[in-house]
Write a protein that holds these residues in place. Structure first.
Motif, PDB file in Angstrom:
ATOM      1  N   THR A  21     -10.684   8.128  -1.647  1.00 59.74           N
ATOM      2  CA  THR A  21      -9.877   7.543  -2.722  1.00 59.74           C
ATOM      3  C   THR A  21      -8.675   6.817  -2.148  1.00 59.74           C
ATOM      4  O   THR A  21      -8.096   5.968  -2.805  1.00 59.74           O
ATOM      5  N   GLY A  22      -8.300   7.156  -0.930  1.00 58.50           N
ATOM      6  CA  GLY A  22      -7.172   6.517  -0.264  1.00 58.50           C
ATOM      7  C   GLY A  22      -7.196   6.823   1.217  1.00 58.50           C
ATOM      8  O   GLY A  22      -7.932   7.702   1.675  1.00 58.50           O
ATOM      9  N   ALA A  23      -6.415   6.079   1.975  1.00 56.33           N
ATOM     10  CA  ALA A  23      -6.313   6.293   3.414  1.00 56.33           C
ATOM     11  C   ALA A  23      -4.883   6.006   3.839  1.00 56.33           C
ATOM     12  O   ALA A  23      -4.245   5.085   3.321  1.00 56.33           O
ATOM     13  N   VAL A  24      -4.393   6.814   4.784  1.00 56.75           N
ATOM     14  CA  VAL A  24      -3.041   6.628   5.306  1.00 56.75           C
ATOM     15  C   VAL A  24      -3.130   6.483   6.813  1.00 56.75           C
ATOM     16  O   VAL A  24      -3.689   7.344   7.493  1.00 56.75           O
ATOM     17  N   LEU A  39      -1.439  19.468  11.681  1.00 57.01           N
ATOM     18  CA  LEU A  39      -1.396  18.374  10.718  1.00 57.01           C
ATOM     19  C   LEU A  39      -2.646  18.370   9.847  1.00 57.01           C
ATOM     20  O   LEU A  39      -2.567  18.223   8.632  1.00 57.01           O
ATOM     21  N   ARG A  40      -3.796  18.561  10.466  1.00 56.52           N
ATOM     22  CA  ARG A  40      -5.048  18.600   9.690  1.00 56.52           C
ATOM     23  C   ARG A  40      -5.019  19.727   8.659  1.00 56.52           C
ATOM     24  O   ARG A  40      -5.484  19.565   7.536  1.00 56.52           O
ATOM     25  N   ARG A  41      -4.449  20.866   9.045  1.00 55.43           N
ATOM     26  CA  ARG A  41      -4.332  21.985   8.102  1.00 55.43           C
ATOM     27  C   ARG A  41      -3.375  21.656   6.954  1.00 55.43           C
ATOM     28  O   ARG A  41      -3.619  22.018   5.813  1.00 55.43           O
ATOM     29  N   SER A  42      -2.285  20.974   7.273  1.00 55.00           N
ATOM     30  CA  SER A  42      -1.285  20.683   6.243  1.00 55.00           C
ATOM     31  C   SER A  42      -1.779  19.648   5.228  1.00 55.00           C
ATOM     32  O   SER A  42      -1.239  19.566   4.134  1.00 55.00           O
ATOM     33  N   LEU A  43      -2.794  18.863   5.589  1.00 52.30           N
ATOM     34  CA  LEU A  43      -3.326  17.859   4.665  1.00 52.30           C
ATOM     35  C   LEU A  43      -4.191  18.475   3.578  1.00 52.30           C
ATOM     36  O   LEU A  43      -4.445  17.839   2.568  1.00 52.30           O
ATOM     37  N   GLY A  44      -4.649  19.673   3.784  1.00 49.78           N
ATOM     38  CA  GLY A  44      -5.492  20.311   2.772  1.00 49.78           C
ATOM     39  C   GLY A  44      -6.965  20.046   3.043  1.00 49.78           C
ATOM     40  O   GLY A  44      -7.337  19.331   3.973  1.00 49.78           O
ATOM     41  N   GLU A  45      -7.773  20.595   2.198  1.00 48.25           N
ATOM     42  CA  GLU A  45      -9.220  20.522   2.411  1.00 48.25           C
ATOM     43  C   GLU A  45      -9.845  19.218   1.947  1.00 48.25           C
ATOM     44  O   GLU A  45     -10.999  18.939   2.240  1.00 48.25           O
ATOM     45  N   HIS A  46      -9.090  18.391   1.230  1.00 46.90           N
ATOM     46  CA  HIS A  46      -9.649  17.154   0.691  1.00 46.90           C
ATOM     47  C   HIS A  46      -9.236  15.920   1.483  1.00 46.90           C
ATOM     48  O   HIS A  46      -9.274  14.818   0.961  1.00 46.90           O
ATOM     49  N   ALA A  47      -8.835  16.122   2.732  1.00 48.40           N
ATOM     50  CA  ALA A  47      -8.467  14.992   3.581  1.00 48.40           C
ATOM     51  C   ALA A  47      -9.033  15.215   4.977  1.00 48.40           C
ATOM     52  O   ALA A  47      -9.116  16.344   5.447  1.00 48.40           O
ATOM     53  N   ASN A  48      -9.415  14.121   5.605  1.00 46.12           N
ATOM     54  CA  ASN A  48      -9.959  14.157   6.954  1.00 46.12           C
ATOM     55  C   ASN A  48      -9.067  13.292   7.827  1.00 46.12           C
ATOM     56  O   ASN A  48      -8.903  12.104   7.550  1.00 46.12           O
ATOM     57  N   TYR A  49      -8.499  13.876   8.871  1.00 47.69           N
ATOM     58  CA  TYR A  49      -7.598  13.142   9.756  1.00 47.69           C
ATOM     59  C   TYR A  49      -8.342  12.840  11.041  1.00 47.69           C
ATOM     60  O   TYR A  49      -8.801  13.740  11.736  1.00 47.69           O
ATOM     61  N   ALA A  50      -8.493  11.556  11.364  1.00 48.65           N
ATOM     62  CA  ALA A  50      -9.281  11.154  12.524  1.00 48.65           C
ATOM     63  C   ALA A  50      -8.530  10.123  13.359  1.00 48.65           C
ATOM     64  O   ALA A  50      -7.953   9.179  12.828  1.00 48.65           O
ATOM     65  N   VAL A  51      -8.570  10.311  14.675  1.00 50.06           N
ATOM     66  CA  VAL A  51      -8.043   9.324  15.611  1.00 50.06           C
ATOM     67  C   VAL A  51      -9.090   8.222  15.715  1.00 50.06           C
ATOM     68  O   VAL A  51     -10.289   8.504  15.874  1.00 50.06           O
ATOM     69  N   LYS A  91       2.179  14.334   0.461  1.00 48.94           N
ATOM     70  CA  LYS A  91       3.201  15.370   0.667  1.00 48.94           C
ATOM     71  C   LYS A  91       3.002  16.053   2.019  1.00 48.94           C
ATOM     72  O   LYS A  91       3.962  16.312   2.744  1.00 48.94           O
ATOM     73  N   GLY A  92       1.741  16.361   2.346  1.00 52.96           N
ATOM     74  CA  GLY A  92       1.446  17.001   3.624  1.00 52.96           C
ATOM     75  C   GLY A  92       1.876  16.135   4.797  1.00 52.96           C
ATOM     76  O   GLY A  92       2.478  16.618   5.761  1.00 52.96           O
ATOM     77  N   LEU A  93       1.579  14.835   4.726  1.00 54.34           N
ATOM     78  CA  LEU A  93       1.985  13.918   5.796  1.00 54.34           C
ATOM     79  C   LEU A  93       3.506  13.795   5.877  1.00 54.34           C
ATOM     80  O   LEU A  93       4.091  13.829   6.965  1.00 54.34           O
ATOM     81  N   ARG A  94       4.161  13.643   4.726  1.00 58.27           N
ATOM     82  CA  ARG A  94       5.618  13.500   4.714  1.00 58.27           C
ATOM     83  C   ARG A  94       6.291  14.744   5.301  1.00 58.27           C
ATOM     84  O   ARG A  94       7.191  14.642   6.142  1.00 58.27           O
ATOM     85  N   ASP A  95       5.855  15.917   4.846  1.00 54.69           N
ATOM     86  CA  ASP A  95       6.473  17.155   5.313  1.00 54.69           C
ATOM     87  C   ASP A  95       6.237  17.366   6.811  1.00 54.69           C
ATOM     88  O   ASP A  95       7.130  17.807   7.533  1.00 54.69           O
ATOM     89  N   PHE A  96       5.023  17.038   7.270  1.00 55.51           N
ATOM     90  CA  PHE A  96       4.734  17.177   8.686  1.00 55.51           C
ATOM     91  C   PHE A  96       5.569  16.189   9.500  1.00 55.51           C
ATOM     92  O   PHE A  96       6.075  16.527  10.566  1.00 55.51           O
ATOM     93  N   ALA A 124       4.467  10.831  -2.335  1.00 51.63           N
ATOM     94  CA  ALA A 124       4.772  12.201  -1.915  1.00 51.63           C
ATOM     95  C   ALA A 124       5.823  12.841  -2.809  1.00 51.63           C
ATOM     96  O   ALA A 124       5.853  14.066  -2.965  1.00 51.63           O
ATOM     97  N   ASP A 125       6.674  12.016  -3.419  1.00 49.36           N
ATOM     98  CA  ASP A 125       7.719  12.551  -4.295  1.00 49.36           C
ATOM     99  C   ASP A 125       7.194  12.911  -5.678  1.00 49.36           C
ATOM    100  O   ASP A 125       7.868  13.609  -6.435  1.00 49.36           O
TER     101      ASP A 125
END
Length: 193
Positions: A21-24, A39-51, A91-96, A124-125
């Motif tokens: 639905t989105g990408a950052v 960071l992957r944990r802080s994003l939650g289960e509905h996000a995939n963080y990939a290099v 929010k997960g990205l901002r906080d991290f 995030a706000d």
């Protein structure tokens, strides 16, 4: 990387874009493997963080019809592909990023358009989807309660009005006749001879 491997990598990134639905896009320079895991944990289960590799990501973005990423694809890049609540991931990205200044949010893609880092901060706000839905439900319940009160008040007000009319009619029976007074005696008109 062999040509077949590159094509497979581009197809995989394009599939991630299509399914999300989105990408950052972020720059992760200076983060350790442990930091990336957190960071992957802080994003939650509905996000995939990939290099990702920038050139392959450009090709995948073009293949997926996404525009506006070319300026963001410089330096070491990783993408958070969001398949659920965009606000939660933002929010997960901002906080991290607050706790780890080495993570730099570059921008992203949401609802068919490129967004910058400031817009991701605004996302995030926001309150989470569940909180916003709960507030909406509460507002609707309050409106329904007010309408119910008004509808319930109508019969009691009508009854009070009828009781007041009855009391007034007991004092002055002409009220029930529409308030018309007794007809006055007709004056005799002069007759001509």
């Amino acid at each position: 990387m062999a040509r077949a491997e590159k094509q497979a990598a581009v197809a995989e990134i394009a599939d991630e874009f299509s399914a999300s639905t989105g990408a950052v896009l972020t720059e992760y320079r200076g983060l350790t493997v442990g930091d990336l895991k957190n960071l992957r944990r802080s994003l939650g289960e509905h996000a995939n963080y990939a290099v990702v590799k920038n050139t392959l990501t450009k090709l995948a973005a073009e293949k997926s019809g996404i525009k506006g990423f070319d300026d963001l694809l410089t330096g070491p890049t990783a993408i958070a592909f969001i398949k659920g609540d965009v606000v939660e991931a933002a929010k997960g990205l901002r906080d991290f990023a607050k706790a780890n200044p080495n993570l730099v949010i570059k921008g992203g893609y949401l609802d068919g358009r490129a967004i910058d880092a400031a817009e991701i901060g605004k996302l995030a706000d926001l309150e989470s989807r569940e909180v916003l839905l709960a507030k909406l439900a509460g507002a609707m319940t309050a409106s329904l309660s007010q309408a119910l009160y008004a509808f319930n008040a109508l019969p009691s007000k009508t009854a009070q009005l009828a009781a007041a009319l009855e009391a007034k009619a007991a004092e002055d029976p002409s009220i029930l006749a529409g308030g018309a007074a007794e007809p006055a005696a007709a004056e005799e008109a002069p007759t001509e001879a």
